[in-house]
Design a protein around this motif. Sequence first.
Motif, PDB file in Angstrom:
ATOM      1  N   THR A 185       0.823  -1.203   0.000  1.00 16.26           N
ATOM      2  CA  THR A 185       0.000   0.000   0.000  1.00 16.26           C
ATOM      3  C   THR A 185       0.861   1.259   0.000  1.00 16.26           C
ATOM      4  OG1 THR A 185      -0.105   0.146   2.429  1.00 16.26           O
ATOM      5  CG2 THR A 185      -1.782  -1.199   1.328  1.00 16.26           C
ATOM      6  N   PHE A 186       0.207   2.376  -0.342  1.00 20.77           N
ATOM      7  CA  PHE A 186       0.852   3.684  -0.288  1.00 20.77           C
ATOM      8  C   PHE A 186      -0.228   4.702   0.062  1.00 20.77           C
ATOM      9  CE2 PHE A 186       2.613   7.664  -1.790  1.00 20.77           C
ATOM     10  CZ  PHE A 186       3.971   7.551  -1.519  1.00 20.77           C
ATOM     11  N   PRO A 187       0.010   5.551   1.076  1.00 21.22           N
ATOM     12  CA  PRO A 187      -1.026   6.510   1.477  1.00 21.22           C
ATOM     13  C   PRO A 187      -1.128   7.668   0.493  1.00 21.22           C
ATOM     14  CG  PRO A 187       0.948   6.821   2.809  1.00 21.22           C
ATOM     15  CD  PRO A 187       1.208   5.624   1.946  1.00 21.22           C
ATOM     16  N   PHE A 188      -2.333   7.882  -0.028  1.00 19.19           N
ATOM     17  CA  PHE A 188      -2.548   8.978  -0.979  1.00 19.19           C
ATOM     18  C   PHE A 188      -4.025   9.342  -0.965  1.00 19.19           C
ATOM     19  CE2 PHE A 188      -3.344  10.505  -5.398  1.00 19.19           C
ATOM     20  CZ  PHE A 188      -2.531  11.629  -5.357  1.00 19.19           C
ATOM     21  N   GLN A 189      -4.309  10.630  -0.897  1.00 17.54           N
ATOM     22  CA  GLN A 189      -5.676  11.157  -0.889  1.00 17.54           C
ATOM     23  C   GLN A 189      -6.531  10.507   0.200  1.00 17.54           C
ATOM     24  OE1 GLN A 189      -6.991  10.674  -4.986  1.00 17.54           O
ATOM     25  NE2 GLN A 189      -6.141  12.672  -5.557  1.00 17.54           N
ATOM     26  N   GLY A 190      -5.914  10.300   1.361  1.00 12.61           N
ATOM     27  CA  GLY A 190      -6.652   9.788   2.506  1.00 12.61           C
ATOM     28  C   GLY A 190      -6.967   8.309   2.451  1.00 12.61           C
ATOM     29  N   LEU A 191      -6.329   7.562   1.528  1.00 12.52           N
ATOM     30  CA  LEU A 191      -6.619   6.145   1.365  1.00 12.52           C
ATOM     31  C   LEU A 191      -5.325   5.356   1.253  1.00 12.52           C
ATOM     32  CD1 LEU A 191      -8.962   4.057   0.803  1.00 12.52           C
ATOM     33  CD2 LEU A 191      -8.539   4.472  -1.625  1.00 12.52           C
ATOM     34  N   GLU A 192      -5.308   4.168   1.839  1.00 14.09           N
ATOM     35  CA  GLU A 192      -4.179   3.264   1.631  1.00 14.09           C
ATOM     36  C   GLU A 192      -4.336   2.635   0.241  1.00 14.09           C
ATOM     37  OE1 GLU A 192      -1.441   2.566   3.525  1.00 14.09           O
ATOM     38  OE2 GLU A 192      -2.073   4.259   4.739  1.00 14.09           O
ATOM     39  N   GLN A 193      -3.708   3.252  -0.734  1.00 11.11           N
ATOM     40  CA  GLN A 193      -3.870   2.836  -2.133  1.00 11.11           C
ATOM     41  C   GLN A 193      -3.188   1.491  -2.383  1.00 11.11           C
ATOM     42  OE1 GLN A 193      -5.531   4.600  -4.497  1.00 11.11           O
ATOM     43  NE2 GLN A 193      -5.769   6.616  -3.544  1.00 11.11           N
ATOM     44  N   LYS A 194      -3.800   0.674  -3.276  1.00 13.56           N
ATOM     45  CA  LYS A 194      -3.255  -0.633  -3.655  1.00 13.56           C
ATOM     46  C   LYS A 194      -3.382  -0.807  -5.163  1.00 13.56           C
ATOM     47  CE  LYS A 194      -6.056  -3.136  -1.122  1.00 13.56           C
ATOM     48  NZ  LYS A 194      -6.878  -2.168  -0.364  1.00 13.56           N
ATOM     49  N   LEU A 195      -2.531  -1.652  -5.723  1.00 13.55           N
ATOM     50  CA  LEU A 195      -2.673  -1.999  -7.141  1.00 13.55           C
ATOM     51  C   LEU A 195      -4.038  -2.604  -7.413  1.00 13.55           C
ATOM     52  CD1 LEU A 195      -1.599  -2.528 -10.037  1.00 13.55           C
ATOM     53  CD2 LEU A 195      -0.577  -4.645  -9.170  1.00 13.55           C
ATOM     54  N   THR A 196      -4.532  -3.425  -6.500  1.00 13.32           N
ATOM     55  CA  THR A 196      -5.810  -4.106  -6.696  1.00 13.32           C
ATOM     56  C   THR A 196      -6.999  -3.284  -6.241  1.00 13.32           C
ATOM     57  OG1 THR A 196      -5.376  -5.261  -4.609  1.00 13.32           O
ATOM     58  CG2 THR A 196      -4.862  -6.427  -6.640  1.00 13.32           C
ATOM     59  N   GLY A 197      -6.785  -2.060  -5.768  1.00 13.10           N
ATOM     60  CA  GLY A 197      -7.878  -1.171  -5.433  1.00 13.10           C
ATOM     61  C   GLY A 197      -8.645  -1.610  -4.196  1.00 13.10           C
ATOM     62  N   VAL A 198      -9.868  -1.098  -4.077  1.00  7.07           N
ATOM     63  CA  VAL A 198     -10.680  -1.358  -2.891  1.00  7.07           C
ATOM     64  C   VAL A 198     -11.752  -2.418  -3.132  1.00  7.07           C
ATOM     65  CG1 VAL A 198     -10.305   0.959  -1.986  1.00  7.07           C
ATOM     66  CG2 VAL A 198     -12.267   0.537  -3.480  1.00  7.07           C
ATOM     67  N   GLU A 199     -11.980  -2.794  -4.373  1.00  6.77           N
ATOM     68  CA  GLU A 199     -12.992  -3.806  -4.671  1.00  6.77           C
ATOM     69  C   GLU A 199     -12.418  -5.205  -4.415  1.00  6.77           C
ATOM     70  OE1 GLU A 199     -15.502  -3.189  -8.135  1.00  6.77           O
ATOM     71  OE2 GLU A 199     -14.463  -1.297  -8.488  1.00  6.77           O
ATOM     72  N   PRO A 200     -13.297  -6.195  -4.209  1.00  9.80           N
ATOM     73  CA  PRO A 200     -12.812  -7.544  -3.890  1.00  9.80           C
ATOM     74  C   PRO A 200     -11.906  -8.111  -4.984  1.00  9.80           C
ATOM     75  CG  PRO A 200     -15.176  -7.368  -3.482  1.00  9.80           C
ATOM     76  CD  PRO A 200     -14.763  -6.106  -4.189  1.00  9.80           C
ATOM     77  N   SER A 201     -10.856  -8.763  -4.571  1.00  8.75           N
ATOM     78  CA  SER A 201      -9.956  -9.460  -5.502  1.00  8.75           C
ATOM     79  C   SER A 201      -9.378 -10.651  -4.783  1.00  8.75           C
ATOM     80  CB  SER A 201      -8.853  -8.518  -6.002  1.00  8.75           C
ATOM     81  OG  SER A 201      -8.171  -7.920  -4.932  1.00  8.75           O
ATOM     82  N   ARG A 202      -8.922 -11.637  -5.553  1.00  5.78           N
ATOM     83  CA  ARG A 202      -8.432 -12.872  -4.951  1.00  5.78           C
ATOM     84  C   ARG A 202      -7.217 -13.383  -5.705  1.00  5.78           C
ATOM     85  NH1 ARG A 202      -9.998 -17.832  -7.545  1.00  5.78           N
ATOM     86  NH2 ARG A 202     -11.118 -17.428  -9.491  1.00  5.78           N
ATOM     87  N   VAL A 203      -6.426 -14.182  -5.010  1.00  8.54           N
ATOM     88  CA  VAL A 203      -5.337 -14.908  -5.654  1.00  8.54           C
ATOM     89  C   VAL A 203      -5.905 -16.183  -6.257  1.00  8.54           C
ATOM     90  CG1 VAL A 203      -3.167 -16.119  -5.258  1.00  8.54           C
ATOM     91  CG2 VAL A 203      -3.638 -13.974  -4.058  1.00  8.54           C
ATOM     92  N   VAL A 204      -5.638 -16.417  -7.538  1.00  8.08           N
ATOM     93  CA  VAL A 204      -6.148 -17.617  -8.214  1.00  8.08           C
ATOM     94  C   VAL A 204      -5.185 -18.774  -7.919  1.00  8.08           C
ATOM     95  CG1 VAL A 204      -7.001 -18.560 -10.402  1.00  8.08           C
ATOM     96  CG2 VAL A 204      -7.056 -16.090  -9.992  1.00  8.08           C
ATOM     97  N   LYS A 205      -5.363 -19.376  -6.757  1.00  9.06           N
ATOM     98  CA  LYS A 205      -4.433 -20.391  -6.290  1.00  9.06           C
ATOM     99  C   LYS A 205      -4.503 -21.668  -7.108  1.00  9.06           C
ATOM    100  CE  LYS A 205      -4.202 -18.651  -1.562  1.00  9.06           C
ATOM    101  NZ  LYS A 205      -4.362 -18.954  -0.118  1.00  9.06           N
ATOM    102  N   GLU A 206      -5.595 -21.877  -7.821  1.00  8.91           N
ATOM    103  CA  GLU A 206      -5.759 -23.110  -8.597  1.00  8.91           C
ATOM    104  C   GLU A 206      -4.752 -23.221  -9.744  1.00  8.91           C
ATOM    105  OE1 GLU A 206      -9.834 -21.896  -6.983  1.00  8.91           O
ATOM    106  OE2 GLU A 206      -8.070 -20.912  -7.863  1.00  8.91           O
TER     107      GLU A 206
END
Length: 478
Positions: free
Chosen positions: A454-475
């Motif tokens: 993460t990186f703090p920017f505009q009051g949010l801990e920003q991530k490459l994957t954003g704030v919407e749900p995401s998962r690792v495709v372990k299969e």
Amino acid sequence: MDPIEMLANRRRFLTNAGMGLGTAALASLVGAANRTSIPSLPAGCDFAPKAKRVIFLFMAGAPSQVDLFDYKPELEKQFKKELPASVSNGQRVTAMTKGKEQLIAPSKFKFERKGESGLWMSELLPHLSSQVDKLCFVDSMNTDAINHDPGKTSFCTGSEIPGKPSMGAWLSYGLGTLNKDLPDYVVMPSAYWSGKVNVQALYSRLWGSGFLPSKHQGTSFQTTGDPVLFLSNPAGVDPGIRRRMLDSLGELNQKHFTEIGDPEIQTTIAQQEMAFRMQTSVPELTDISDETPETLAMYGPEVNNLGSYARNCLLARRMAERDVRFIQLFHRGWDHHTRLPENLEGQCRDVDQPTTALLTDLEQRGLLDDTLVVFAGEFGRTVYCQGTLTHDNYGRDHHPRCFTAFLAGGGIKGGMRYGETDEFSYNVVADPVHVRDLHATMLHLLGVDHKKLTFPFQGLEQKLTGVEPSRVVKEIIA
């Protein structure tokens, strides 16, 4: 604590209080320190990585999954029939086909089972077909973007909104450098097929650093002149003069940093030193005269053409040998709204042999096991035709609801398909994989928890994957 105290001094605070950059920079230093505090793991890793580096083969313009990867043998019976409303379900389409008949266009190209895994492959990819047992095809890729600009931006930065850091910038920030003489992140564009196809421009924000420190942005290699802009010294300036100039400039920059504590000044110093070292390392990297005739032949006849996809694939292998962290090739010209069969054949001639050679070369040199190779476009193409429809001539519109990407090496299971689409290659019916999920999986293979980078920017801990749900495709992970 000295750098942190410097960031928090009075002058620095007053300079940046209006936008809060001092606090963000302080938090980023603390966050980066926390992520590298596990001595038994490589710097920046949250757990043991399966890959050290990434080669991302981005097919800009969006290849047709229906004609290359997602085999639908029953479509021939549906030739020129209207796509059932129960399949399209009133879903969003582009302005180019809105309100028009959606007549089904089966692929004109033959498919055959290949390799021990027996995966179906198009006749357009005869070389790559020999590698299917190394490849994992994700047929259930999907994205939110339906047009090229937001599609590319989303795939490269995790957001359709321009200005976010690119994948390579996130990795450079999170994992650091592997090679002090070359950039962490290199970009190489190509568009070689000479057919009359729509080739959109590329824009540097696709490999930019966004709100991350600018040292993490990608370095674009040029197709003419110096591989990197201003690599050569001006006339009358030799390396000795350049070295003395940088030393004097470095002293001035360091004095300025001591006065105001702006971390971008340190970035400038580091990048100027990197540029000096690159004057030696880049010419050595791009000089392929030491490659054997057998290796050059493996990549195909275009390998000797500067800026060709074949040449860039060979350079990607040379960069992998030298531990460049993230290597991104952009090959343009896949936007086939008309005359798809002719233009798709040309594009496949560009990429089929060189991509195969890259995989083979990496494996022969013991690099494939810890190099993650990803091949994808920004979205897919429609099963219905855009424009004139005959068995030998058709076009396809943009289609974000399903498309195919493939991965190899770097901890990926080979010889498999993951996900499933309906009989029209229109909707995902099993195991959907959003672009965000692919990003999370790539980070996981590199030993990074996508929720923690993460990186703090505009009051949010920003991530490459954003704030919407995401998962690792372990299969798909070995």
